[in-house]
Design a protein around this motif. Structure first.
Motif, mmCIF file in Angstrom:
data_model
loop_
_atom_site.group_PDB
_atom_site.id
_atom_site.type_symbol
_atom_site.label_atom_id
_atom_site.label_comp_id
_atom_site.label_asym_id
_atom_site.label_seq_id
_atom_site.Cartn_x
_atom_site.Cartn_y
_atom_site.Cartn_z
ATOM 1 N N TYR A 194 -17.210 45.589 -15.185
ATOM 2 C CA TYR A 194 -16.101 45.306 -16.105
ATOM 3 C C TYR A 194 -15.705 43.836 -16.006
ATOM 4 N N PRO A 195 -16.606 42.935 -16.375
ATOM 5 C CA PRO A 195 -16.295 41.499 -16.271
ATOM 6 C C PRO A 195 -15.259 41.076 -17.306
ATOM 7 N N LEU A 196 -14.378 40.192 -16.877
ATOM 8 C CA LEU A 196 -13.357 39.671 -17.780
ATOM 9 C C LEU A 196 -13.944 38.586 -18.684
ATOM 10 N N GLY A 197 -13.368 38.471 -19.871
ATOM 11 C CA GLY A 197 -13.707 37.360 -20.760
ATOM 12 C C GLY A 197 -15.055 37.438 -21.425
ATOM 13 N N ILE A 198 -15.667 38.613 -21.466
ATOM 14 C CA ILE A 198 -16.976 38.722 -22.099
ATOM 15 C C ILE A 198 -16.817 38.902 -23.614
ATOM 16 N N SER A 199 -17.863 38.564 -24.334
ATOM 17 C CA SER A 199 -17.822 38.671 -25.796
ATOM 18 C C SER A 199 -18.025 40.116 -26.229
ATOM 19 N N GLU A 200 -17.728 40.391 -27.488
ATOM 20 C CA GLU A 200 -17.915 41.736 -28.028
ATOM 21 C C GLU A 200 -19.389 42.108 -28.117
ATOM 22 N N THR A 201 -20.278 41.123 -28.044
ATOM 23 C CA THR A 201 -21.708 41.415 -28.123
ATOM 24 C C THR A 201 -22.333 41.659 -26.753
ATOM 25 N N HIS A 202 -21.593 41.407 -25.679
ATOM 26 C CA HIS A 202 -22.108 41.657 -24.336
ATOM 27 C C HIS A 202 -22.366 43.151 -24.163
ATOM 28 N N VAL A 203 -23.399 43.487 -23.394
ATOM 29 C CA VAL A 203 -23.760 44.906 -23.242
ATOM 30 C C VAL A 203 -22.620 45.739 -22.671
ATOM 31 N N ARG A 204 -21.791 45.145 -21.809
ATOM 32 C CA ARG A 204 -20.704 45.920 -21.219
ATOM 33 C C ARG A 204 -19.586 46.157 -22.233
ATOM 34 N N SER A 205 -19.326 45.198 -23.113
ATOM 35 C CA SER A 205 -18.369 45.432 -24.194
ATOM 36 C C SER A 205 -18.875 46.510 -25.135
ATOM 37 N N GLN A 206 -20.129 46.409 -25.506
ATOM 38 C CA GLN A 206 -20.703 47.396 -26.410
ATOM 39 C C GLN A 206 -20.682 48.787 -25.788
ATOM 40 N N ASN A 207 -21.043 48.867 -24.519
ATOM 41 C CA ASN A 207 -21.067 50.157 -23.839
ATOM 42 C C ASN A 207 -19.670 50.758 -23.755
ATOM 43 N N PHE A 208 -18.689 49.932 -23.396
ATOM 44 C CA PHE A 208 -17.307 50.403 -23.279
ATOM 45 C C PHE A 208 -16.775 50.862 -24.635
ATOM 46 N N ASN A 209 -17.011 50.089 -25.672
ATOM 47 C CA ASN A 209 -16.520 50.447 -27.002
ATOM 48 C C ASN A 209 -17.197 51.710 -27.543
ATOM 49 N N ASN A 210 -18.488 51.848 -27.290
ATOM 50 C CA ASN A 210 -19.189 53.060 -27.726
ATOM 51 C C ASN A 210 -18.680 54.292 -26.984
ATOM 52 N N ALA A 211 -18.364 54.134 -25.692
ATOM 53 C CA ALA A 211 -17.794 55.258 -24.942
ATOM 54 C C ALA A 211 -16.445 55.660 -25.524
ATOM 55 N N ASN A 212 -15.617 54.680 -25.858
ATOM 56 C CA ASN A 212 -14.305 54.999 -26.434
ATOM 57 C C ASN A 212 -14.422 55.695 -27.785
ATOM 58 N N ARG A 213 -15.446 55.363 -28.530
ATOM 59 C CA ARG A 213 -15.653 56.072 -29.798
ATOM 60 C C ARG A 213 -15.936 57.557 -29.547
ATOM 61 N N VAL A 214 -16.671 57.826 -28.487
ATOM 62 C CA VAL A 214 -16.916 59.222 -28.108
ATOM 63 C C VAL A 214 -15.604 59.920 -27.774
ATOM 64 N N PHE A 215 -14.781 59.283 -26.923
ATOM 65 C CA PHE A 215 -13.560 59.941 -26.453
ATOM 66 C C PHE A 215 -12.580 60.185 -27.597
ATOM 67 N N VAL A 216 -12.493 59.248 -28.526
ATOM 68 C CA VAL A 216 -11.613 59.429 -29.686
ATOM 69 C C VAL A 216 -12.031 60.660 -30.480
ATOM 70 N N GLU A 217 -13.323 60.825 -30.685
ATOM 71 C CA GLU A 217 -13.797 61.986 -31.445
ATOM 72 C C GLU A 217 -13.575 63.284 -30.671
ATOM 73 N N LEU A 218 -13.717 63.247 -29.355
ATOM 74 C CA LEU A 218 -13.477 64.454 -28.558
ATOM 75 C C LEU A 218 -12.001 64.831 -28.567
ATOM 76 N N ILE A 219 -11.127 63.846 -28.492
ATOM 77 C CA ILE A 219 -9.688 64.120 -28.525
ATOM 78 C C ILE A 219 -9.303 64.828 -29.815
ATOM 79 N N LYS A 220 -9.927 64.448 -30.900
ATOM 80 C CA LYS A 220 -9.625 65.078 -32.188
ATOM 81 C C LYS A 220 -9.934 66.571 -32.189
ATOM 82 N N LEU A 221 -10.797 67.010 -31.270
ATOM 83 C CA LEU A 221 -11.175 68.421 -31.198
ATOM 84 C C LEU A 221 -10.269 69.241 -30.292
#
Length: 428
Positions: A194-221
């Motif tokens: 979880y490095p600070l100051g990384i861009s939205e294109t960094h693999v860790r940003s992408q991975n974190f954002n994709n995980a949150n998309r999963v959780f948002v959809e699960l919460i809706k259920l």
């Protein structure tokens, strides 16, 4: 395409020499002749999400300084990056996984294990392509969790003792050196999860954002949250993002060398005669190691492999277990825990870092407890890896949630822990 890494004659000599030094407690130079070796796995398939695990077998003739001959069959466990799949390799390179683990095993763990040796497997060889360890399976070590990723009290108690030994060795080492570990070995503890100051294109940003998309959809259920759904969906990603702050080196609290990857399968247990109760454990996979308050590790290890009901019953007791272990380890080296981790700070950080547990549980477990067929598809091909870590993650996780009871129950429990305690009640 071959998946076996060939070892040079020099590498084999260095491997055998270190094995001899560590296991025969001798610094006397020996001559080794490797008559044959085999480096393979049983199935020759990718065995981890980011690395290949294989077995190395050597037939060796050792000649001591006095001319005595010894013929040995040596067994090792190896780990290497998945170099033949471009999508895996690109992710590993940007993530910095394998390079960090090499630094940890070459530089840090050999020093820390001089104080408390039974924390991690002995390492015998490391380069940019390969790590070679003692084969814990030969000593009857095995994983303790089933498919659901849960551990019982006895396993957690055993695991906490090993974790306390790791953290205590960090304190002892810094006392003896007079310097901080992150100053001595910055490459081994740089924050790569979880490095600070990384861009939205960094693999860790992408991975974190994709995980949150999963959780948002699960919460809706989840029916219980429909009344407050808009508020929860707005606030939930902000709570999740707090992990980037909490995993950094602290300016206020004690920092220690931390494992940082403490899901159930990253510890191996050795059992007693009747096989039920673990006697000792070893931590494996140090690719996310960091320098942070010990409570970050502790809340992770006490949350990922447990249910919310289990924690209601046992969390306080297990925190006490860890603190007692730390006290005893430091006392054995003539150090007083109150000088380094006062009880008041310990419980203050337990409250402050409590949210780390459910955040890490979600980020790890939505991947690690996928149904076996889905997990195999993710790890065994370039398309599977790319699908999960990019375009198709939401769909794959939603399908698992709908069709697999274990996945649904575990993810629901984690979501409810974070939402009930840190979104709706806002205990942060």
């Amino acid at each position: 395409m071959s998946t076996t890494i060939e070892l040079s004659s020099i590498a084999l000599q260095n491997l055998c020499q270190r094995y001899h030094e560590l296991n025969h407690h001798s610094n006397q130079p020996c001559t080794f002749e490797v008559h044959s070796y085999e480096h393979s796995s049983n199935t020759d398939t990718i065995s981890g999400f980011f690395g290949r695990h294989q077995i190395l077998k050597l037939n060796v003739r050792r000649i001591d300084v006095d001319g005595q001959e010894h013929f040995e069959k040596l067994h090792f466990f190896t780990k290497s990056p998945i170099i033949e799949v471009d999508s895996h390799m690109d992710y590993i390179e940007e993530f910095g996984l394998f390079k960090k683990e090499v630094h940890v095993y070459r530089e840090v763990l050999p020093e820390l294990q001089k104080t408390f040796p039974n924390v991690a497997p002995k390492y015998y060889y490391a380069d940019e392509r390969l790590l070679v360890f003692e084969h814990l399976g030969d000593q009857e070590f095995r994983m303790g969790a089933e498919r659901d990723g849960l551990l019982n009290y006895e396993h957690l108690h055993c695991r906490l003792k090993t974790l306390a030994a790791l953290h205590a060795s960090s304190i002892v080492y810094e006392v003896r050196c007079g310097r901080k570990l992150n100053e001595l070995y910055p490459d081994a503890v740089v924050e790569n999860a979880y490095p600070l100051g990384i861009s939205e294109t960094h693999v860790r940003s992408q991975n974190f954002n994709n995980a949150n998309r999963v959780f948002v959809e699960l919460i809706k259920l989840l029916p219980k949250y429909q009344e407050n759904l808009d508020y929860i969906l707005r606030e939930f990603p902000q709570r999740m993002a707090m992990i980037f702050e909490f995993t950094q080196t602290s300016d206020k609290y004690l920092n220690v060398f931390s494992h940082a990857d403490l899901w159930a399968n990253n510890v191996m247990f050795q059992y007693g005669k009747f096989g039920a109760l673990p006697q000792q454990s070893r931590l494996v996979d140090f690719q996310l190691a960091r320098y942070a308050p010990p409570m970050v590790d502790l809340m992770t290890v006490l949350t990922i492999p447990t249910s919310s009901n289990f924690r209601k019953q046992h969390l306080s007791e297990l925190l006490c277990d860890y603190y007692r272990f730390m006290t005893e380890f430091l006392k054995s080296e003539q150090l007083n825990i109150e000088d380094y981790l006062p009880r008041q700070e310990f419980y203050e950080t337990a409250e402050k870092f409590r949210i780390v547990g459910p955040i890490e549980s979600l980020l790890f477990s939505h991947l690690t407890i996928l149904p076996p067929a889905v997990a195999q598809a993710v790890t065994s091909s370039a398309n599977g890896f790319s699908d999960f870590f990019d375009a198709k993650r939401v769909g794959m996780c939603l399908e698992a949630f709908r069709t697999d009871e274990i996945y649904r129950e575990r993810l629901t429990d984690m979501l409810e822990d974070l939402i009930d305690n840190f979104v709706l009640n806002i205990k942060v």
